[in-house]
Enzyme design. Structure first.
Site, mmCIF file in Angstrom:
data_model
loop_
_atom_site.group_PDB
_atom_site.id
_atom_site.type_symbol
_atom_site.label_atom_id
_atom_site.label_comp_id
_atom_site.label_asym_id
_atom_site.label_seq_id
_atom_site.Cartn_x
_atom_site.Cartn_y
_atom_site.Cartn_z
ATOM 1 N N ASN A 1 7.448 79.391 18.700
ATOM 2 C CA ASN A 1 7.690 77.948 18.542
ATOM 3 C C ASN A 1 7.724 77.782 17.020
ATOM 4 O O ASN A 1 6.698 77.942 16.349
ATOM 5 C CB ASN A 1 6.528 77.192 19.164
ATOM 6 C CG ASN A 1 6.723 75.696 19.326
ATOM 7 O OD1 ASN A 1 5.767 75.007 19.628
ATOM 8 N ND2 ASN A 1 7.911 75.190 19.172
ATOM 9 N N CYS B 1 0.984 68.592 18.507
ATOM 10 C CA CYS B 1 1.725 69.850 18.669
ATOM 11 C C CYS B 1 0.711 70.980 18.549
ATOM 12 O O CYS B 1 0.154 71.220 17.471
ATOM 13 C CB CYS B 1 2.806 69.973 17.601
ATOM 14 S SG CYS B 1 3.700 71.527 17.722
ATOM 15 N N GLY B 2 0.441 71.646 19.668
ATOM 16 C CA GLY B 2 -0.619 72.668 19.699
ATOM 17 C C GLY B 2 -0.279 73.898 18.886
ATOM 18 O O GLY B 2 -1.101 74.381 18.092
ATOM 19 N N ASN B 3 0.934 74.440 19.063
ATOM 20 C CA ASN B 3 1.331 75.587 18.235
ATOM 21 C C ASN B 3 1.408 75.153 16.781
ATOM 22 O O ASN B 3 1.101 75.923 15.869
ATOM 23 C CB ASN B 3 2.693 76.134 18.688
ATOM 24 C CG ASN B 3 2.612 76.847 20.029
ATOM 25 O OD1 ASN B 3 1.607 77.487 20.341
ATOM 26 N ND2 ASN B 3 3.660 76.733 20.826
ATOM 27 N N ASN C 1 -0.224 64.328 24.218
ATOM 28 C CA ASN C 1 1.188 64.040 24.474
ATOM 29 C C ASN C 1 1.459 64.303 25.968
ATOM 30 O O ASN C 1 0.687 64.986 26.648
ATOM 31 C CB ASN C 1 2.110 64.877 23.558
ATOM 32 C CG ASN C 1 1.904 66.365 23.695
ATOM 33 O OD1 ASN C 1 0.966 66.827 24.341
ATOM 34 N ND2 ASN C 1 2.774 67.143 23.106
ATOM 35 N N ASN D 1 7.390 66.079 28.227
ATOM 36 C CA ASN D 1 7.657 67.504 28.120
ATOM 37 C C ASN D 1 7.529 68.039 29.546
ATOM 38 O O ASN D 1 6.639 67.601 30.292
ATOM 39 C CB ASN D 1 6.619 68.159 27.215
ATOM 40 C CG ASN D 1 6.616 67.558 25.813
ATOM 41 O OD1 ASN D 1 7.476 67.842 25.006
ATOM 42 N ND2 ASN D 1 5.639 66.689 25.530
ATOM 43 N N GLU E 1 11.013 70.742 25.886
ATOM 44 C CA GLU E 1 10.212 69.836 25.056
ATOM 45 C C GLU E 1 10.972 68.552 24.741
ATOM 46 O O GLU E 1 12.128 68.608 24.278
ATOM 47 C CB GLU E 1 9.852 70.511 23.736
ATOM 48 C CG GLU E 1 8.716 71.475 23.857
ATOM 49 C CD GLU E 1 8.160 71.838 22.493
ATOM 50 O OE1 GLU E 1 8.028 70.942 21.629
ATOM 51 O OE2 GLU E 1 7.864 73.016 22.299
ATOM 52 N N CYS F 1 5.234 76.218 23.930
ATOM 53 C CA CYS F 1 4.713 74.882 23.647
ATOM 54 C C CYS F 1 3.207 74.953 23.894
ATOM 55 O O CYS F 1 2.774 75.209 25.025
ATOM 56 C CB CYS F 1 5.379 73.863 24.567
ATOM 57 S SG CYS F 1 4.693 72.207 24.416
ATOM 58 N N GLY F 2 2.425 74.759 22.840
ATOM 59 C CA GLY F 2 0.977 74.915 22.963
ATOM 60 C C GLY F 2 0.338 73.858 23.837
ATOM 61 O O GLY F 2 -0.472 74.168 24.723
ATOM 62 N N THR F 3 0.688 72.591 23.599
ATOM 63 C CA THR F 3 0.130 71.549 24.465
ATOM 64 C C THR F 3 0.614 71.768 25.896
ATOM 65 O O THR F 3 -0.126 71.542 26.861
ATOM 66 C CB THR F 3 0.539 70.141 23.977
ATOM 67 O OG1 THR F 3 1.957 70.111 23.754
ATOM 68 C CG2 THR F 3 -0.188 69.749 22.708
#
Ligand SMILES: N[C@@H](CCC[C@H](N)C(=O)O)C(=O)O
Length: 296
Positions: A16, A86-88, A165, A198, A216, A225-227
């Site tokens: 990502n 945004c987790g990543n 999110n 997402n 996303e 996608c981390g989240t």
């Protein structure tokens, strides 16, 4: 925008990828069109999103968090839209701060639009390998109500999970069933996601091990996608009858994404933690007049 060159770096977390713009004193104005041009993979630098690195004290949305987090992650999707989290991105943001000598390996707190996020940068491995970064992702919210995701005329039930999110998580027999994720799958009812969603498609790989693809919001299909992976972990645990708040025991899943692997745990207090790689791959400068000319 001034004519001074603007520095950028390029980094990714499980592929990502992000254009990172160090703007410590908050002087750079990035319009949605400028973000979209920076993220353009043919006419720009190319990325799934932009991480602008600003001192919390220098950003109106983060000033109140400045006492706890020196740095604010101003994240934008590749179409220029703003997302809460945004987790990543947090892992790559932490990697940038370490790479730039602004923080030591170990614990740090990052301000985001979804609030404070605590991260831990592991010390690098042998031969200069970058250590993983762990991020506390907060608690998942699981809004009630039926949600469906439709691809190629077939509707499937989905789980509504909010990780700061919005996500719709649906289980499939084969990741190819997700079809072409360049365009957004239809999610219903629309009022379950007033800000859009997402969408994650999930298959089982083994005990507490799944794989996913994602569309996303604002970026299209990405390699991770981390989240989304955290939403998938929580949705899968509930499907498997596991709720740490009930059992009092933490639960951990491995979540494979097209760009790598993330390990995600949920604790009895509901907090979710994600561990994975974060890498800086390049850096350079661009002339801001390029953006102006490109957009004129
Ligand atoms: N790639 C991200 C999520 C970025 C935000 C998302 N596209 C949205 O609009 O909510 C991640 O790693 O979490």
């Amino acid at each position: 925008m001034s004519t001074a060159q603007i520095a950028f770096l390029k980094g990714h977390g499980t592929e990502n990828d992000f254009v990172i713009i160090p703007d410590h004193d908050g002087r750079i104005e990035l319009s949605p069109a400028a973000v979209a041009r920076l993220c353009d993979r043919r006419a720009g630098i190319g990325a799934d999103g932009v991480l602008r690195v600003v001192r919390s004290a220098a950003h109106p949305e983060a000033r109140a968090m400045a006492g706890e987090a020196e740095w604010f992650m101003d994240y934008r999707n590749s179409d220029g839209s703003i997302a809460e989290m945004c987790g990543n991105g947090v892992r790559v943001f932490a990697r940038y701060l370490h790479h730039a000598g602004l923080v030591e390996a170990g614990d740090l707190t990052v301000a985001t639009r979804a609030g404070l996020r605590h991260a831990h940068i592991a010390k690098g491995g042998p031969e200069g390998a970058a250590g993983d970064v762990t991020v506390g992702m907060g608690r998942a919210a699981l809004p009630e109500g039926e949600v469906t995701v439709t691809v190629d005329g077939r509707s499937r039930p989905a789980r509504n999970v909010n990780m700061g999110n919005p996500h719709a998580v649906t289980f499939v027999d084969d990741l190819a069933d997700a079809g072409n994720l360049f365009t957004a799958p239809a999610v219903a009812p629309a009022d379950a996601y007033p800000e859009g969603a997402n969408v994650e498609f999930v298959v089982d790989r083994g005990p507490r091990h799944v794989a996913m693809r994602v569309h996303e919001r604002g970026s299209g299909e990405t390699r991770s996608c981390g989240t989304g992976a955290c939403a998938v972990m929580v949705a899968t645990a509930r499907r498997d009858g596991l709720d740490p708040a009930v059992t009092g025991l933490p639960v951990t899943y491995t979540v494979d994404v097209p760009g790598g692997r993330l390990v995600i745990s949920e604790a009895p207090d509901g907090t979710v933690e994600m561990t994975g790689p974060a890498v800086i791959v390049a850096g350079g400068t661009f002339d801001p007049s390029w953006l102006d000319a490109a957009l004129a």
